[in-house]
Write an enzyme that holds these catalytic residues in place. Structure first.
Site, PDB file in Angstrom:
ATOM      1  N   GLU A 168      26.005  40.089  33.663  1.00 17.03           N
ATOM      2  CA  GLU A 168      25.880  38.754  34.502  1.00 17.03           C
ATOM      3  C   GLU A 168      25.037  38.383  35.501  1.00 17.03           C
ATOM      4  OE1 GLU A 168      29.783  38.811  36.198  1.00 17.03           O
ATOM      5  OE2 GLU A 168      31.007  37.887  34.573  1.00 17.03           O
ATOM      6  N   GLU A 177      33.400  39.276  27.644  1.00 16.07           N
ATOM      7  CA  GLU A 177      34.421  39.286  28.641  1.00 16.07           C
ATOM      8  C   GLU A 177      35.527  38.039  28.560  1.00 16.07           C
ATOM      9  OE1 GLU A 177      33.422  40.403  32.650  1.00 16.07           O
ATOM     10  OE2 GLU A 177      31.831  42.029  31.842  1.00 16.07           O
TER      11      GLU A 177
HETATM   12  P1  P53 Z   1      36.888  41.129  38.989  1.00 17.37           P
HETATM   13  C1  P53 Z   1      32.676  36.626  39.209  1.00 17.37           C
HETATM   14  C2  P53 Z   1      32.822  35.561  38.336  1.00 17.37           C
HETATM   15  C3  P53 Z   1      32.760  36.056  37.065  1.00 17.37           C
HETATM   16  C4  P53 Z   1      32.742  37.135  36.599  1.00 17.37           C
HETATM   17  O1  P53 Z   1      36.069  40.354  37.811  1.00 17.37           O
HETATM   18  C5  P53 Z   1      32.729  38.243  37.395  1.00 17.37           C
HETATM   19  C6  P53 Z   1      32.633  38.024  38.935  1.00 17.37           C
HETATM   20  C7  P53 Z   1      32.381  39.189  39.759  1.00 17.37           C
HETATM   21  O2  P53 Z   1      33.644  39.666  40.118  1.00 17.37           O
HETATM   22  O3  P53 Z   1      32.494  39.593  37.039  1.00 17.37           O
HETATM   23  C8  P53 Z   1      32.750  39.991  35.717  1.00 17.37           C
HETATM   24  O4  P53 Z   1      37.117  42.246  38.440  1.00 17.37           O
HETATM   25  C9  P53 Z   1      32.332  41.284  35.500  1.00 17.37           C
HETATM   26  C10 P53 Z   1      33.240  42.508  35.410  1.00 17.37           C
HETATM   27  C11 P53 Z   1      34.277  42.098  36.552  1.00 17.37           C
HETATM   28  C12 P53 Z   1      35.048  40.728  35.648  1.00 17.37           C
HETATM   29  O5  P53 Z   1      33.941  39.859  35.544  1.00 17.37           O
HETATM   30  O6  P53 Z   1      36.337  40.585  40.307  1.00 17.37           O
HETATM   31  O7  P53 Z   1      31.178  41.335  34.551  1.00 17.37           O
HETATM   32  O8  P53 Z   1      32.551  43.662  35.817  1.00 17.37           O
HETATM   33  O9  P53 Z   1      35.207  43.259  36.650  1.00 17.37           O
HETATM   34  C13 P53 Z   1      36.169  40.409  36.434  1.00 17.37           C
HETATM   35  O10 P53 Z   1      38.245  40.299  38.795  1.00 17.37           O
END
Ligand code: P53
Length: 478
Positions: A180, A375
């Site tokens: 990201e 993801e």
């Molecule tokens: P968490 C922000 C917006 C979109 C994805 O996020 C993001 C974030 C930062 O939090 O992160 C990704 O755990 C990232 C993972 C993360 C996951 O999305 O904050 O690649 O490491 O855990 C979900 O709910």
């Protein structure tokens, strides 16, 4: 044409995704150095995680223990295999390989850990998919060099990449260079700047400028790594990793539409550089007009051009919405507005399955490269019943709705998709808040926000659901 009864293409990579610092724990084991993930305390949606100068006694750091995957991974991989995973996306903690980041020789114990982990995956018929830098780097590189503000980081990163490419040459095919990378579009977020670029801001400095400078060095490092990886193994598939939140105009007013376009250009220029090997002209013009005076050399531009990626890895959780602000410059901290047409998760993330199909088409039209959804998922509060059941039908609904749109994009629109690895296939520490209670997994981990709990693993209802989706290659999604 219908998607009913039709399966995904043969060889489609079903799996799950995690990141080292969010599940491994063992933060000092096997010679590991302190990483930027180790100095972030527990937060909530309202209270950002505190970034401390090193580890401060008396404060709680959720990533130090995480879910103790470091010691328990054979059990967890067995569960992934039971679900039928074909691949498992994780990252390599830079600090296990180069504890400080600037050593000349890697740490053998760290390399051995990932050898053992990848062997365990392969033994279970699961191919590892690996991100090199997923939201963490040696804290020493932050203290000593200012993180990615410093051109020297390119070489340190390449040393790390080279060691990993050589060591896991025959165990890993799919790589990603930076997780990201475009999250730092929100340069006003201390968390995004630390996790993407190891930058801790000084008062009064131009945050936007430093974001572009740091991202430039990362993009050069990524392009150089792509070339290096292909020399080490021509079969490597090396991708970028983009946080895809499509940005919609709130209305059809032309000014709103134009503003949303500029917002998209801003959030995704990173993908332009990764995929096209060049900076878009509008952004070069902005660098000029803002007098950013960035350190971008002719040699850098050659490297960018020669190291374009093989595929686009991306995350998808939500879409954004903007309206015209009167000046054609996107500020993610201030410019997002609520979309009246979609619902939001408990953490305020706008749930928008159709946006995923839109995004897949957008990427394809713009870059003509294979895509890999690395993801996707719903962070939610789960309840374990007295007889250890977790009835997470809301998660099954979220994933089904997204898989339907993915299937439409692949089977009807002809998007070339490598695979699908939902985020946090086992519950882990949330990146934004550090919470355990923001759960994504098919596997429940008995652990509370303060780290208490048995750490025992339990299958949720979604475990059986996903197992069936994989076994039928998605044929029953309709
Ligand atoms: P968490 C922000 C917006 C979109 C994805 O996020 C993001 C974030 C930062 O939090 O992160 C990704 O755990 C990232 C993972 C993360 C996951 O999305 O904050 O690649 O490491 O855990 C979900 O709910």
């Amino acid at each position: 044409m219908t998607i009913k009864g039709r399966a995904f293409p043969e060889g489609f990579l079903w799996g799950g995704a995690v990141a080292a610092h969010q599940l491994e724990g063992g933060y000092k084991e096997g010679g590991k150095g302190l990483s930027t993930a180790d100095i972030m305390t527990l937060g909530t949606n309202e209270r950002p995680r505190e970034i401390t100068d090193g580890v401060v006694a008396g404060k709680y750091y959720p990533n130090h223990q995480a879910i103790d995957f470091y010691h328990r991974y054979p059990e967890d991989i067995e569960l992934f295999a039971e679900m039928g995973f074909k691949c498992f996306r994780t990252s390599i903690a830079w600090t296990r390989i180069f504890p400080n980041g600037d050593e000349s020789e890697p740490n053998e114990a760290g390399l051995q850990f990932y050898d053992d982990l990848f062997d365990e995956c392969l033994k279970n018929g699961i191919q590892p998919v690996v991100t090199l830098a997923h939201f963490e780097m040696p804290y020493h590189l932050v203290k000593q060099y200012g993180g990615w503000r410093n051109r020297k980081l390119i070489q340190f990163y390449l040393n790390f990449a080279k060691v990993c490419f050589e060591r896991y040459r025959d165990k890993v095919t799919y790589w990603m260079t930076f997780n990201e990378i475009n999250n730092q579009t929100n340069f006003e977020s201390d968390g995004a700047m630390l996790t993407d670029s190891g930058i801790i801001h000084q008062p009064g400095e131009n945050r936007e400028r430093w974001m572009y400078q740091a991202a430039h060095y990362e993009l050069v490092a990524s392009a150089a790594a792509v070339q290096l990886g292909h020399q080490i193994n021509p079969d490597f598939q090396i991708g970028c990793m983009i946080a895809m939140c499509p940005i919609y105009p709130l209305t059809a007013a032309p000014a709103d539409v134009l503003f949303a376009q500029r917002a998209m250009q801003t959030r995704f220029y990173f993908a332009d550089v990764h995929c096209n090997g060049t900076y878009p002209q509008w952004l070069r013009n902005r660098f000029e007009s803002e007098h950013f005076n960035l350190d971008i050399t002719a040699e850098d531009l050659k490297i960018l051009q020669a190291g374009t990626v093989d595929y686009i890895g991306f995350s998808y959780y939500m879409s954004f919405t903007v309206k015209d602000t009167g000046k054609l410059a996107y500020n993610e901290e201030h410019d997002l507005v609520k979309n009246p047409y979609v619902k939001a998760s408990d953490w305020g993330w706008q749930v928008d399955p159709v946006g995923l199909r839109y995004a897949m088409n957008w990427f394809t039209d713009r870059y003509h490269l294979p895509l890999f959804i690395v993801e996707n998922g719903l962070g939610a509060i789960d309840k374990k019943t007295a007889d250890n059941q977790i009835h997470d039908d809301y998660r099954i609904d979220y994933l089904t709705d997204h898989l339907r749109q993915i299937k439409l994009a692949v089977l009807e629109d002809g998007v070339d998709l490598i695979g699908y690895t939902p985020w946090g296939c086992i519950d882990l520490v949330a990146a934004s808040t550090g919470q355990m209670s923001k759960r994504y997994g098919f596997i429940y981990v008995d652990e509370n926000d303060d780290g208490s709990g048995s750490l025992k693993r339990y299958k949720k209802d979604s475990f059986t659901w996903f197992q069936h989706v994989i076994a039928t290659n998605g044929a029953e999604i309709e």
